[in-house]
Motif scaffolding. Structure first.
Motif, PDB file in Angstrom:
ATOM      1  N   GLY A  93       0.815  -1.215   0.000  1.00 43.80           N
ATOM      2  CA  GLY A  93       0.000   0.000   0.000  1.00 43.80           C
ATOM      3  C   GLY A  93       0.844   1.259   0.000  1.00 43.80           C
ATOM      4  O   GLY A  93       0.529   2.237  -0.698  1.00 43.80           O
ATOM      5  N   GLN A  94       1.929   1.240   0.770  1.00 43.52           N
ATOM      6  CA  GLN A  94       2.823   2.401   0.803  1.00 43.52           C
ATOM      7  C   GLN A  94       3.473   2.626  -0.559  1.00 43.52           C
ATOM      8  O   GLN A  94       3.642   3.764  -1.007  1.00 43.52           O
ATOM      9  N   ALA A  95       3.855   1.530  -1.225  1.00 44.34           N
ATOM     10  CA  ALA A  95       4.470   1.649  -2.552  1.00 44.34           C
ATOM     11  C   ALA A  95       3.495   2.252  -3.551  1.00 44.34           C
ATOM     12  O   ALA A  95       3.871   3.089  -4.386  1.00 44.34           O
ATOM     13  N   ILE A  96       2.245   1.837  -3.476  1.00 42.67           N
ATOM     14  CA  ILE A  96       1.217   2.389  -4.380  1.00 42.67           C
ATOM     15  C   ILE A  96       1.047   3.881  -4.139  1.00 42.67           C
ATOM     16  O   ILE A  96       0.965   4.671  -5.085  1.00 42.67           O
ATOM     17  N   GLU A  97       1.000   4.271  -2.864  1.00 43.95           N
ATOM     18  CA  GLU A  97       0.841   5.694  -2.549  1.00 43.95           C
ATOM     19  C   GLU A  97       2.055   6.498  -3.006  1.00 43.95           C
ATOM     20  O   GLU A  97       1.918   7.602  -3.554  1.00 43.95           O
ATOM     21  N   LEU A  98       3.240   5.949  -2.793  1.00 49.65           N
ATOM     22  CA  LEU A  98       4.462   6.630  -3.251  1.00 49.65           C
ATOM     23  C   LEU A  98       4.454   6.810  -4.763  1.00 49.65           C
ATOM     24  O   LEU A  98       4.847   7.860  -5.278  1.00 49.65           O
ATOM     25  N   TYR A  99       3.979   5.799  -5.466  1.00 48.37           N
ATOM     26  CA  TYR A  99       3.895   5.864  -6.938  1.00 48.37           C
ATOM     27  C   TYR A  99       2.893   6.938  -7.363  1.00 48.37           C
ATOM     28  O   TYR A  99       3.182   7.758  -8.251  1.00 48.37           O
ATOM     29  N   LYS A 100       1.730   6.943  -6.749  1.00 49.72           N
ATOM     30  CA  LYS A 100       0.688   7.894  -7.143  1.00 49.72           C
ATOM     31  C   LYS A 100       1.066   9.333  -6.810  1.00 49.72           C
ATOM     32  O   LYS A 100       0.593  10.270  -7.478  1.00 49.72           O
ATOM     33  N   LYS A 101       1.898   9.517  -5.797  1.00 47.07           N
ATOM     34  CA  LYS A 101       2.331  10.862  -5.431  1.00 47.07           C
ATOM     35  C   LYS A 101       3.597  11.279  -6.177  1.00 47.07           C
ATOM     36  O   LYS A 101       4.143  12.347  -5.916  1.00 47.07           O
ATOM     37  N   GLY A 102       4.049  10.422  -7.090  1.00 46.22           N
ATOM     38  CA  GLY A 102       5.210  10.774  -7.898  1.00 46.22           C
ATOM     39  C   GLY A 102       6.540  10.633  -7.193  1.00 46.22           C
ATOM     40  O   GLY A 102       7.565  11.113  -7.690  1.00 46.22           O
ATOM     41  N   LYS A 103       6.565   9.924  -6.061  1.00 44.60           N
ATOM     42  CA  LYS A 103       7.813   9.749  -5.328  1.00 44.60           C
ATOM     43  C   LYS A 103       8.672   8.639  -5.946  1.00 44.60           C
ATOM     44  O   LYS A 103       9.888   8.630  -5.776  1.00 44.60           O
ATOM     45  N   ILE A 104       8.029   7.691  -6.600  1.00 46.74           N
ATOM     46  CA  ILE A 104       8.745   6.649  -7.346  1.00 46.74           C
ATOM     47  C   ILE A 104       8.109   6.542  -8.729  1.00 46.74           C
ATOM     48  O   ILE A 104       6.890   6.633  -8.877  1.00 46.74           O
ATOM     49  N   LYS A 105       8.948   6.344  -9.750  1.00 48.87           N
ATOM     50  CA  LYS A 105       8.441   6.290 -11.122  1.00 48.87           C
ATOM     51  C   LYS A 105       8.097   4.867 -11.548  1.00 48.87           C
ATOM     52  O   LYS A 105       7.158   4.643 -12.306  1.00 48.87           O
ATOM     53  N   LYS A 106       8.884   3.899 -11.064  1.00 47.43           N
ATOM     54  CA  LYS A 106       8.656   2.497 -11.413  1.00 47.43           C
ATOM     55  C   LYS A 106       8.813   1.649 -10.156  1.00 47.43           C
ATOM     56  O   LYS A 106       9.421   2.096  -9.170  1.00 47.43           O
TER      57      LYS A 106
END
Length: 243
Positions: A93-106
């Motif tokens: 869940g944290q990875a998904i949120e990080l992705y959606k907030k642009g903190k990780i690209k892939k």
């Protein structure tokens, strides 16, 4: 493990013919049980061991988020077409949120399946990818490393993929707060510079409610056993030179 220690103390208390030693073993078992069952003390242990959480708003942008499998999906629950989240699903869940907030690209997910009676069950890593896709992560932004059986292999296998396809980029390692010490050490050992982001935190903010200070709880026994296992794992990795 804590339960094993308690059993050994009680077995000794029953089997010894020395009444004084028997009493001491029972008292020691009671004290040990009270300590590991005490909510305040067990929380203090996790506050000491877990890598502290990072505010998601303060995380800088990274090219790759590395998510380690392990308890995120209940692989044994039927029907097979359903995705049942496990106790460590927060890291996903944290990875998904990080992705959606642009903190990780892939996102690179790492973790292999284990054969049971010669057959491999549905892979946790595949179910994680499915869940991330239905949660809004683009399929082309998810990469899978399916061969790792432990944290050491997570680091080795990910380093090969990242050095080959995503060299000289920035990486964010996402795992449980109590596991990040070992994971961070393994990735550093193979030459990968990673920032860390914790999830699945067991500790909570310190409080001084009387029932936390005084009353033991049976649930704490399982939590402390988890911490014992991780400390033993970390120590073993250290001895082996893997961190």
């Amino acid at each position: 493990m804590p339960m094993g220690i308690l059993c050994l103390l009680l077995i000794y208390a029953i089997s010894t013919k020395n009444r004084t030693k028997s009493k001491k073993a029972v008292i020691l078992a009671f004290i040990f049980l009270y300590i590991i069952g005490n909510s305040f003390l067990s929380n203090e242990l996790f506050l000491w061991w877990e890598v502290p959480p990072t505010s998601i708003n303060k995380v800088k942008q990274h090219d790759i988020g590395i998510v380690l499998t392990g308890g995120t999906i209940n692989e044994d629950k039927l029907p097979i077409e359903n995705i049942f989240l496990g106790g460590s699903a927060d890291r996903m869940g944290q990875a998904i949120e990080l992705y959606k907030k642009g903190k990780i690209k892939k996102i690179l997910i790492s973790g292999g399946g284990i054969e049971v009676l010669g057959q491999t069950q549905k892979l946790e890593i595949d179910e994680m990818a499915k869940y991330m896709i239905i949660s809004g992560v683009a399929k082309e932004d998810i990469f899978l490393e399916k061969n790792a059986q432990n944290t050491r292999q997570n680091a080795l296998n990910c380093s090969k993929i990242l050095n080959k396809h995503f060299a000289n980029q920035t990486y964010l390692l996402i795992s449980s707060g109590f596991h990040l010490r070992r994971a961070r050490g393994c990735f550093a050992k193979v030459g990968l510079k990673v920032d860390c982001f914790g999830a699945d935190y067991i500790s909570h903010e310190r409080n001084f409610y009387w029932y936390n200070l005084v009353l033991p709880r049976e649930g704490n026994l399982g939590l402390v056993q988890l911490l014992f296992r991780e400390v033993i794992g970390y120590s073993t990795y250290k001895i082996m030179g893997w961190i």
